[in-house]
Write a protein that holds these residues in place. Structure first.
Motif, PDB file in Angstrom:
ATOM      1  N   THR A  57      36.892  47.959  42.341  1.00 34.96           N
ATOM      2  CA  THR A  57      36.944  46.609  41.761  1.00 34.96           C
ATOM      3  C   THR A  57      38.176  45.841  42.219  1.00 34.96           C
ATOM      4  N   ALA A  58      39.292  46.570  42.403  1.00 31.02           N
ATOM      5  CA  ALA A  58      40.561  45.914  42.750  1.00 31.02           C
ATOM      6  C   ALA A  58      40.480  45.122  44.060  1.00 31.02           C
ATOM      7  N   ILE A  59      39.580  45.508  44.959  1.00 30.97           N
ATOM      8  CA  ILE A  59      39.521  44.779  46.243  1.00 30.97           C
ATOM      9  C   ILE A  59      38.342  43.808  46.281  1.00 30.97           C
ATOM     10  N   THR A  60      37.761  43.543  45.091  1.00 26.44           N
ATOM     11  CA  THR A  60      36.644  42.584  45.043  1.00 26.44           C
ATOM     12  C   THR A  60      37.109  41.282  44.399  1.00 26.44           C
ATOM     13  N   LEU A  61      36.325  40.237  44.590  1.00 28.48           N
ATOM     14  CA  LEU A  61      36.687  38.910  44.075  1.00 28.48           C
ATOM     15  C   LEU A  61      35.595  38.422  43.120  1.00 28.48           C
ATOM     16  N   GLY A  62      36.007  37.795  42.036  1.00 22.96           N
ATOM     17  CA  GLY A  62      35.019  37.170  41.140  1.00 22.96           C
ATOM     18  C   GLY A  62      35.019  37.734  39.732  1.00 22.96           C
ATOM     19  N   GLY A  63      35.530  38.969  39.579  1.00 20.71           N
ATOM     20  CA  GLY A  63      35.655  39.542  38.237  1.00 20.71           C
ATOM     21  C   GLY A  63      34.361  40.110  37.683  1.00 20.71           C
TER      22      GLY A  63
END
Ligand code: HEM
Length: 212
Positions: A57-63
């Motif tokens: 999750t830490a390297i993804t965008l948008g929450g």
């Protein structure tokens, strides 16, 4: 042994910017769009993984899925319009033909061998060697494939012909993912190449006059 120039170089004596302003602008906008598209795309993927893994999750965008879709849909316009502008200017100015062709298996192997044995010259930034040409042509086609397969995933009913050309909706998901993975492979190699010849980075930021 002296450094070899990239194969098929010719010079006419004119002095031009090797990285004109429109190129620098479209290149960095493209890099920004790719960053947003990929990081939000990973979050969208995590909501319904196609393969047996998820992205941290830490390297993804948008929450969350809804937020990631908003980012993805916002950046897709930038990626598509910026890409079309880059291609149109490249094609109509004749730069695409001058800079990226000819390219042949023999020329690529020669330049690859020269690079691996430390004999490839980097003095003239206005000429790409054949390995660069192939890599850049590849990434242009790959991003076009990402956009086309993305259209199918976004509006699969409206783009029914495209969907069938890609082998259906499920196949389009695989195509989209694999094209993303190949793009990441390109970016990894691209960044290593830039790190090995750092003066190209300054040319891509500030421009640089070259004799062509
Ligand atoms: C993220 C996706 C990226 C893509 C798809 C991409 C693609 C490209 C392409 C197609 C070119 C050739 C442009 C032309 O001459 O028409 C290019 C050149 C270049 N890119 Fe990128 N790029 C990306 C990111 C980056 C990043 C993050 C950096 C630096 C940190 C970078 C640094 C450069 C440099 C320095 C050149 C010029 C290379 C040279 O003159 O030999 N790129 N890139």
């Amino acid at each position: 042994m002296p450094a070899l120039p990239a194969s098929n170089n010719t010079t006419s004596g004119r002095v031009v910017s090797s990285h004109p302003r429109w190129l620098r602008l479209t290149h960095w906008l493209n890099a920004l769009a790719v960053l947003v598209m990929v990081s939000s795309g990973w979050r969208i993927y995590n909501a319904s993984p196609l393969y047996d893994f998820s992205f941290p999750t830490a390297i993804t965008l948008g929450g969350w899925l809804g937020g990631a879709l908003q980012w993805h849909f916002a950046a897709m316009w930038l990626l598509a319009f910026n890409g079309v502008a880059y291609l149109l200017i490249n094609v109509t100015s004749g730069r695409l033909a001058r800079r990226f062709f000819p390219v042949s298996p023999k020329g690529v192997m020669q330049d690859l061998w020269a690079a691996l044995t430390g004999r490839l010259g980097h003095a003239d930034l206005s000429h790409y060697n054949q390995v660069q040409r192939l890599a850049y042509l590849f990434v242009m086609v790959d991003i076009a494939l990402l956009v086309v397969s993305g259209l199918v995933l976004w509006k699969s009913v409206q783009f029914a012909t495209l969907r069938e050309l890609l082998g259906g909706y499920e196949r389009a998901r695989h195509v989209h993912f694999i094209a993303m993975a190949l793009l990441m492979g390109f970016v990894g190699v691209h960044l290593v190449m830039v790190a090995l010849v750092p003066k190209t980075l300054w040319a891509m930021i500030a421009g640089r006059k070259e004799r062509v």
